[in-house]
Write an enzyme that holds these catalytic residues in place. Structure first.
Site, PDB file in Angstrom:
ATOM      1  N   LYS A 135       0.825  -1.218   0.000  1.00  0.00           N
ATOM      2  CA  LYS A 135       0.000   0.000   0.000  1.00  0.00           C
ATOM      3  C   LYS A 135       0.856   1.263   0.000  1.00  0.00           C
ATOM      4  O   LYS A 135       0.611   2.177  -0.784  1.00  0.00           O
ATOM      5  CB  LYS A 135      -0.926   0.027   1.231  1.00  0.00           C
ATOM      6  CG  LYS A 135      -2.074  -0.967   1.153  1.00  0.00           C
ATOM      7  CD  LYS A 135      -3.020  -0.820   2.339  1.00  0.00           C
ATOM      8  CE  LYS A 135      -2.392  -1.193   3.657  1.00  0.00           C
ATOM      9  NZ  LYS A 135      -1.969  -2.593   3.761  1.00  0.00           N
ATOM     10  N   ASP A 180      -2.295   7.671   3.872  1.00  0.00           N
ATOM     11  CA  ASP A 180      -1.822   6.344   4.268  1.00  0.00           C
ATOM     12  C   ASP A 180      -2.446   5.984   5.613  1.00  0.00           C
ATOM     13  O   ASP A 180      -2.887   6.868   6.355  1.00  0.00           O
ATOM     14  CB  ASP A 180      -0.287   6.347   4.376  1.00  0.00           C
ATOM     15  CG  ASP A 180       0.305   4.947   4.232  1.00  0.00           C
ATOM     16  OD1 ASP A 180      -0.394   4.044   3.736  1.00  0.00           O
ATOM     17  OD2 ASP A 180       1.476   4.757   4.609  1.00  0.00           O
ATOM     18  N   GLU A 181      -2.488   4.714   5.928  1.00  0.00           N
ATOM     19  CA  GLU A 181      -3.052   4.227   7.203  1.00  0.00           C
ATOM     20  C   GLU A 181      -4.480   4.752   7.395  1.00  0.00           C
ATOM     21  O   GLU A 181      -4.889   5.131   8.498  1.00  0.00           O
ATOM     22  CB  GLU A 181      -2.171   4.662   8.389  1.00  0.00           C
ATOM     23  CG  GLU A 181      -0.713   4.246   8.284  1.00  0.00           C
ATOM     24  CD  GLU A 181      -0.491   2.733   8.416  1.00  0.00           C
ATOM     25  OE1 GLU A 181      -1.455   1.992   8.693  1.00  0.00           O
ATOM     26  OE2 GLU A 181       0.662   2.319   8.224  1.00  0.00           O
ATOM     27  N   GLN A 222      -7.184   3.347   7.555  1.00  0.00           N
ATOM     28  CA  GLN A 222      -8.088   2.588   8.443  1.00  0.00           C
ATOM     29  C   GLN A 222      -8.253   3.283   9.787  1.00  0.00           C
ATOM     30  O   GLN A 222      -9.220   3.028  10.499  1.00  0.00           O
ATOM     31  CB  GLN A 222      -7.575   1.147   8.636  1.00  0.00           C
ATOM     32  CG  GLN A 222      -6.320   0.992   9.492  1.00  0.00           C
ATOM     33  CD  GLN A 222      -5.030   1.096   8.674  1.00  0.00           C
ATOM     34  OE1 GLN A 222      -5.036   1.527   7.532  1.00  0.00           O
ATOM     35  NE2 GLN A 222      -3.913   0.706   9.268  1.00  0.00           N
TER      36      GLN A 222
END
Ligand code: ZN
Length: 195
Positions: free
Chosen positions: A15, A87-88, A90
């Site tokens: 990712k 990014d990240e 979640q």
């Protein structure tokens, strides 16, 4: 038309590499990307996105209380942005995913989010839940299990390599390891953990 994208996967599907490649492509065309990552992720120093193949870039960070719309809008007014890379993702809250839809709909800047779909218990992360619900485009980044099937589950392993079935959703910096496996091997390993 600007859109909200969610690139989701299990662990170690590349990712961050994909995000950094995308940032590179924008810069190469003379455009300005804005990179955002979770403050919670201190694996590579706060404010940095790093990939396992050695690429890295500086990033702005968000915490649970950050208004990401205001943060990005302030930057956008100083310096025209051509895309937002998260990014990240979640770790975004429901409110922050909504704020990202406002970036797309009001500022007309595309937002590309990269993140995990589920945690090691097989439960959706909050950020993933609302990105799955509200993104215009869902793109799965695939990785494979040791058996060759698509890996769509994440196992948390203790220092002895045994699966951990319970615990906090986020445990960064511990000695636990995460591996991506297919659903069948996920269930098999959890069964062993309960024996
Ligand atoms: Zn498998």
């Amino acid at each position: 038309m600007a859109q909200l994208y969610f690139y989701y996967s299990a662990m170690n599907a590349g990712k961050s590499t994909t995000l950094l490649q995308s940032a590179f492509n924008y810069r190469e065309r003379g455009m300005t990307p804005f990179i955002l990552t979770a403050a919670i992720d201190n694996r590579s120093g706060v404010g940095k996105v790093a990939s396992r193949i050695g690429l890295e870039a500086n990033a702005h960070v968000f915490e649970a209380t950050t208004n990401v719309f205001e943060l990005i809008k302030a930057e956008y007014e100083r310096n025209k942005l051509h895309c937002i890379l998260v990014d990240e993702s979640q770790f975004l809250t429901k409110a922050q995913v909504l704020q990202l839809t406002d970036i797309v709909d009001e500022l007309h800047v595309p937002v590309l989010c990269y993140g995990l779909r589920t945690d090691f218990r097989g439960e959706l992360f909050a950020g993933a839940q609302y990105l799955l619900a509200w993104a215009d485009k869902l793109i799965e980044l695939k990785t494979i299990c040791h058996c060759g099937r698509k890996a769509n589950h994440v196992l948390r392993l203790d220092e002895n390599g045994r699966a951990i079935a319970d615990g906090n959703q986020v445990e960064i910096g511990g000695n636990d390891k995460y591996v991506s496996v297919c659903r069948a091997h996920y269930k098999e390993e959890l069964k062993k953990a309960h024996e």
